[in-house]
Design an enzyme around this catalytic site. Structure first.
Site, PDB file in Angstrom:
ATOM      1  N   HIS B  47      -4.897  -7.659  -4.623  1.00 39.17           N
ATOM      2  CA  HIS B  47      -5.080  -6.795  -3.460  1.00 39.17           C
ATOM      3  C   HIS B  47      -5.786  -5.518  -3.909  1.00 39.17           C
ATOM      4  CE1 HIS B  47      -1.772  -8.576  -0.607  1.00 39.17           C
ATOM      5  NE2 HIS B  47      -2.542  -9.514  -1.150  1.00 39.17           N
ATOM      6  N   GLU B  49      -5.194  -2.370  -3.572  1.00 39.09           N
ATOM      7  CA  GLU B  49      -4.383  -1.337  -4.226  1.00 39.09           C
ATOM      8  C   GLU B  49      -4.045  -1.721  -5.666  1.00 39.09           C
ATOM      9  OE1 GLU B  49      -3.890  -2.812  -1.314  1.00 39.09           O
ATOM     10  OE2 GLU B  49      -2.636  -1.596   0.040  1.00 39.09           O
ATOM     11  N   CYS B  77       1.104  -3.612   1.563  1.00 40.61           N
ATOM     12  CA  CYS B  77       2.095  -4.671   1.738  1.00 40.61           C
ATOM     13  C   CYS B  77       3.235  -4.417   0.748  1.00 40.61           C
ATOM     14  CB  CYS B  77       1.448  -6.042   1.491  1.00 40.61           C
ATOM     15  SG  CYS B  77       1.241  -6.473  -0.254  1.00 40.61           S
ATOM     16  N   CYS B  80       2.129  -4.290  -2.861  1.00 43.55           N
ATOM     17  CA  CYS B  80       1.359  -3.098  -3.238  1.00 43.55           C
ATOM     18  C   CYS B  80       2.227  -1.846  -3.189  1.00 43.55           C
ATOM     19  CB  CYS B  80       0.147  -2.965  -2.331  1.00 43.55           C
ATOM     20  SG  CYS B  80      -1.036  -4.308  -2.599  1.00 43.55           S
TER      21      CYS B  80
END
Lengths: 150, 150
Positions: B47, B49, B77, B80
């Protein structure tokens, strides 16, 4: 699980990171394994489960671990549990708990308690700005993607 | 944040992964940035991040992002957010929400709902085995480490 625990114990000797190990199993065979590598890699995301999931995906050439199981020497922290949901193995096994980890000085249990709070109320504050501008990327995504299961 | 949103939008064109971008800022300067790379890297943990945090730690040569801020085009999420807690930036900013992400087909909101459940009650079940054997690694860790802030 014995192998995951062995990786955790070995990590204490090597000081690659915290005492955590994980393995990914498919069809009864270990396809990837890792100890925590936060210290050795200077990477706060390099928990055993994350590293093992990444390796397993590399082995399988996919970003989904369907029909795999993950064995973790300790209950996955929220980061690793999130990674498990994104990787979608069939299930996972764990040995020690978030409380065992807390007792050894790790924040797993604390982070579980922070997660349900509103972003601006957490100890690491999340502040919302520019929502409208950001929504545009989602609109483009919906228009351009028909079916990529993700 | 404009840059994070731009990375998210660019990601739709490039199809590296979902429409998400993140940047890490220190002393008013961007030190790392990333789009989601799940598809391009076959890595469910890639992801925006996570990739940006890993890059920032590489730049700084540390596994802690103290005195940094993270700008994410969408609310992080659970994976993250967990990574943010482990990296320990001062705070983070986000633009779109978990509901915006859900509306575009992403599981963020769903995973937030799964997290507070007991492991064996979740849709991806967590099953505990061999707790006693695993605790030994924590005992060794406590004996061998005096003070590594982690």
């Amino acid at each position: 699980m014995s192998r995951a625990i062995e990786l955790a114990a070995n990590n204490v000797e090597k000081m690659n990171g915290g005492p955590f190990g994980a393995v990914v199993v498919k069809d009864g065979k270990i396809i990837a394994e890792a100890g925590n590598r936060v210290l050795s890699d200077n990477d706060p995301t390099a928990h055993a489960e994350i590293v093992a999931i990444r390796k397993a995906c590399e082995v399988l050439g996919t970003y989904q671990l369907e029909n795999c199981e993950i064995y973790a020497s300790c209950e996955p922290c929220p980061m690793c549990l999130g990674a498990i949901y994104w990787a979608r193995p069939g299930k996972y096994y764990y040995a020690a708990t978030r409380d065992d980890a807390a007792d050894a000085g790790f924040d797993d249990s604390y982070i579980y308690k922070e997660l349900p709070r509103q972003p601006h109320e957490r100890s690491i504050k999340g502040i919302q700005i520019m929502q409208e501008e950001a929504r545009d990327a989602f609109k483009r995504w919906k228009n351009s993607v028909k079916e990529i299961p993700y």
